[in-house]
Design a protein around this motif. Structure first.
Motif, short mmCIF file in Angstrom:
data_model
loop_
_atom_site.label_atom_id
_atom_site.label_comp_id
_atom_site.label_asym_id
_atom_site.label_seq_id
_atom_site.Cartn_x
_atom_site.Cartn_y
_atom_site.Cartn_z
N SER A 36 33.28 12.81 47.23
CA SER A 36 33.58 11.63 48.05
C SER A 36 32.57 11.50 49.19
O SER A 36 32.14 10.38 49.52
N TYR A 37 32.18 12.62 49.77
CA TYR A 37 31.16 12.62 50.82
C TYR A 37 29.87 12.00 50.27
O TYR A 37 29.24 11.16 50.93
N LEU A 38 29.50 12.39 49.07
CA LEU A 38 28.31 11.84 48.42
C LEU A 38 28.47 10.34 48.18
O LEU A 38 27.54 9.57 48.44
N ASP A 39 29.63 9.92 47.70
CA ASP A 39 29.87 8.49 47.47
C ASP A 39 29.74 7.68 48.76
O ASP A 39 29.15 6.60 48.76
N GLU A 40 30.30 8.22 49.86
CA GLU A 40 30.20 7.51 51.14
C GLU A 40 28.74 7.39 51.55
O GLU A 40 28.30 6.32 52.00
N TYR A 59 22.69 2.94 50.39
CA TYR A 59 22.09 2.26 49.25
C TYR A 59 22.92 1.08 48.74
O TYR A 59 22.51 0.42 47.79
N GLY A 60 24.08 0.84 49.33
CA GLY A 60 24.95 -0.21 48.84
C GLY A 60 25.79 0.28 47.67
O GLY A 60 25.63 1.40 47.19
N THR A 61 26.66 -0.57 47.19
CA THR A 61 27.57 -0.15 46.14
C THR A 61 27.03 -0.37 44.73
O THR A 61 27.57 0.15 43.76
N GLU A 62 25.97 -1.15 44.59
CA GLU A 62 25.38 -1.37 43.27
C GLU A 62 23.94 -1.88 43.43
O GLU A 62 23.54 -2.33 44.49
N GLY A 63 23.19 -1.76 42.33
CA GLY A 63 21.83 -2.27 42.32
C GLY A 63 20.86 -1.47 43.17
O GLY A 63 21.19 -0.42 43.70
N GLY A 64 19.65 -1.98 43.30
CA GLY A 64 18.64 -1.39 44.15
C GLY A 64 18.36 0.07 43.84
O GLY A 64 18.29 0.49 42.68
N TYR A 65 18.21 0.85 44.89
CA TYR A 65 17.87 2.26 44.73
C TYR A 65 19.01 3.05 44.08
O TYR A 65 18.78 4.09 43.48
N ARG A 66 20.20 2.53 44.18
CA ARG A 66 21.35 3.20 43.56
C ARG A 66 21.13 3.32 42.05
O ARG A 66 21.50 4.33 41.44
#
Length: 165
Positions: A55-59, A65-72
């Motif tokens: 969860s720490y990593l997800d936060e 990086y945002g929730t989708e797209g880009g560097y994610r």
């Protein structure tokens, strides 16, 4: 033909934490992992603590990086999350409810905060003295001056199943 493990000689490919994208490595890894666990720790995370690490990593990823797209999307192309521009966190478990952490960029001072139990015994007035639970160490990693960053407090409030009191 299978691809070779890209983190050879640095992170453990078959550790159970790897399935949650948590690098299991040494205290000073070669790669810039966003979140790592020090394989030299005397104790392993419990199942609940492993969920907290994920969860720490997800936060971290949601915030930076945002929730989708880009560097994610680029992060997802490797089995572990790495970013050369990130100041990743390496967690170390001394024992039950006794954790420390370090930032990848630290080159001076104690290896982990709080320091190991033996040093805490020798220097009881050092701050922070510990022991700290994993949640307390995560709070400390999000503290600026004397206040825990609001975005982290909000994240924990949104995930009570992970960060129950």
């Amino acid at each position: 033909m299978t691809k070779a493990w890209p983190f050879e000689d640095d992170a453990d490919e078959h550790d159970p934490l790897t399935a949650s994208r948590i690098a299991v490595t040494g205290s000073h890894p070669m790669w810039c992992y966003l979140v790592a666990f020090d394989r030299g720790s005397p104790a392993r995370p419990t199942e609940a603590e492993a969920v907290m690490l994920a969860s720490y990593l997800d936060e971290y990823k949601d915030h930076w990086y945002g929730t989708e797209g880009g560097y994610r999307v680029k992060l997802a192309q490797k089995p572990l999350d790495v970013d050369g521009g990130a100041n990743g966190v390496i967690f170390h478990k001394y024992g039950d409810d006794d954790w420390g952490y370090r930032r990848q960029s630290w080159t001076r001072g104690p290896r982990y905060i709080p320091q190991p139990p033996r040093l805490r015994e020798l220097y009881p007035n050092e701050s922070p003295s510990g022991p700290y639970s994993l949640a307390q160490v995560m709070d400390h990693a999000h503290t600026i001056v004397d206040e825990i960053h609001k975005r982290w407090l909000d994240w924990k409030a949104e995930h009570p199943d992970v960060f129950s009191s």
